[in-house]
Design a protein around this motif. Structure first.
Motif: not given
Lengths: 233, 280
Positions: B127-153
């Motif tokens: 559920g993070i398709s809307h973040l695809r073009n965002k720069i990581p350090h401007y994301l919230s903690g939860g969003e960063k965790r999901k991005v890391a999870l997406a990268g791992a999965m």
């Protein structure tokens, strides 16, 4: 600290200039710098600066703060003007205006283009290892910045900073910088492990490839207009 | 069930001579497992995970992941393994979310078109398709965790290792991460190995729990078996879930109640206790 602020301005901005692609804005910068170099009169240099200030205002960038950044080149060019141009004041003013104009153009582009876009563009020409180095530095910079902020805040809260105790301040902040160095070393080791685990083979993807958009016409047109204006005066 | 990993009585010595021994029970991860490792700080959880990832080599003992030594066959193992570290900021390497999620795919030589599809799929799953073009350090903690999870999965690994994935998250983000993990386990059959201090989430997340106490794997079982074993939990300096504690106290006062570990079980027991039949 200001790099984070400039990055924030570039990433969060919504103006048409922010929406233009990095190559178009870099071309705009080249045209502006050419204009600065080719300006032959105070009027031409002054008009270019006026246009750049208007663009900064129009792009909703904080004029006062950006003006502050241009003071560095203005200061050094003033020293040069005073030392090198003897008696003939228009030449001295030209040196200062040229420095001011060039600084404004660079700051305008930096504040409206994210580093990521610039690195992606540079990736077309530079070796992968250099671009990867830039990208990793960019990511690490913000992490270290936040660590540094926390550490300096802690020093102040724990009484490690006193306006009158210069030597004690130097000692405490020196120790803090040492600690940051150790943190960065450990962080580098962890990042190395992570990159190995994630299969790094040389090449951080940067899919942010610039595509031409109608917004690009704005910096390209504006840059050309500035150059033509300066040359014709 | 196929065995994915096994750790048997390992001993590791860090460069500063700190010695960590992980003995007692064998640590076994099977296909599709949702395994949680509980233990106080310094009990050896992170050391255990580092050995599973092949980042450390034991002085003694046996570590086997996908039937091989992860340290020696690091490249082979890491292709089938996903990892989410505690500090996700250091894990996110790409300049944008899309770049970061595509990192492993493109570095493993997967064609760009195929990589794009795989990235979109995992972004959609989380559920993070809307973040695809965002720069990581401007994301919230939860969003960063999901991005890391997406990268791992994104490589659809058989085994996903997560080191304290709920630390520092608000309750909503914890719930979202928990839901995402269950979904990924269900959809892709990925086995999960999770270390956490969030004991209240364990009954929902895990099907198997290990308890580590000063380097000893002292207990292994279902969440029901482990979380109601107060003696072992207390010895390992762990707090039981609040429901277990509450119902144990009620039982001590002579009330005829069991020891529920989920909210639903507790609700059922309380309704029985007050004689509520559900028919008005």
């Amino acid at each position: 600290m200001d790099l984070a602020y400039l990055d924030h301005l570039a990433v969060q901005g919504e103006s048409p200039l922010h929406k233009a692609s990095a190559p178009a804005k870099l071309a705009f910068l080249a045209l502006c710098l050419a204009g600065v170099i080719m300006a032959r009169s105070v009027l031409a240099a002054g008009l270019e600066i006026a246009v750049l200030l208007a663009v900064i205002w129009w792009a909703r960038l904080p004029l006062g703060r950006l003006f502050h950044y241009t003071l560095y080149p203005v200061f050094f060019s003033s020293v040069f003007a005073l030392a090198g141009v003897e008696g003939f004041w228009p030449s001295g003013v030209m040196v200062i205006l040229k420095a001011f104009g060039a600084a404004l153009a660079v700051i305008l582009v930096i504040c409206s283009t994210s580093y990521v876009e610039v690195f992606a563009f540079l990736g077309r020409f530079l070796p992968t290892i250099v671009v990867d180095g830039l990208l990793v530095t960019y990511r690490s910079f913000f992490q270290l910045l936040s660590k540094m902020g926390n550490l300096f805040r802690t020093i102040r809260l724990r009484g490690g900073y006193s306006p009158l105790a210069l030597f004690r301040n130097i000692r405490n902040y020196g120790a803090a910088l040492g600690l940051i160095f150790i943190h960065s070393w450990e962080m580098a080791e962890r990042m190395y492990k992570i990159m190995a685990l994630r299969g790094y083979q040389g090449g951080i993807p940067s899919g942010n490839k610039a595509k031409f958009s109608p917004y690009d016409l704005l910096p390209l047109g504006l840059g050309t207009a500035i150059l033509v204006m300066v040359v014709s005066i | 069930m196929r065995e994915l990993a096994r750790v048997r009585c390992l001993r590791h010595v860090y460069p500063d001579r700190t010695e960590v021994c992980l003995c007692g029970l064998d640590f076994v991860v099977q296909e599709k497992d949702r395994l949680v490792v509980l233990g106080p700080n310094g009990s050896g959880k992170t050391t255990l995970l580092a050995h599973l990832m092949g980042l450390l080599e034991p002085v003694e003992g046996e570590v086997e992941v996908f039937g091989t030594n992860p340290c020696k066959d690091f490249d082979l193992v890491r292709r089938r393994l996903g990892v989410v570290f505690q500090n996700v900021d250091e894990q996110i390497i790409g300049p944008t979310v899309w770049d970061d999620v595509a990192f492993s795919l493109l570095n493993n030589g997967i064609p760009v078109d195929e990589a794009c599809l795989m990235v979109e799929e995992i972004l959609e799953d989380l559920g993070i398709s809307h973040l695809r073009n965002k720069i990581p350090h401007y994301l919230s903690g939860g969003e960063k965790r999901k991005v890391a999870l997406a990268g791992a999965m994104v490589m659809k690994p058989e085994l996903l290792i997560l080191d304290e994935p709920f630390t520092g998250l608000d309750p909503k983000s914890k719930g979202e991460i928990l839901e995402a993990l269950l979904k990924l386990n269900e959809k892709y059959g990925t086995a999960l190995v999770v270390t956490t201090h969030e004991i209240d989430l364990v009954p929902v997340l895990a099907n198997k729990v290990y308890v580590l106490d000063r380097g000893n794997l002292v207990l292994c079982g279902t969440p029901g078996e482990v979380l109601t074993n107060l003696e072992v939990l207390q010895k390992a300096c762990l707090e039981p879930p609040i429901l277990v504690e509450l119902f144990r106290r009620l039982a001590d006062r002579g009330l005829a109640v069991g020891t529920p570990i989920t909210m639903e079980e507790a609700e059922e027991q309380l309704l029985l206790l007050v004689g509520y039949s559900g028919q008005g």
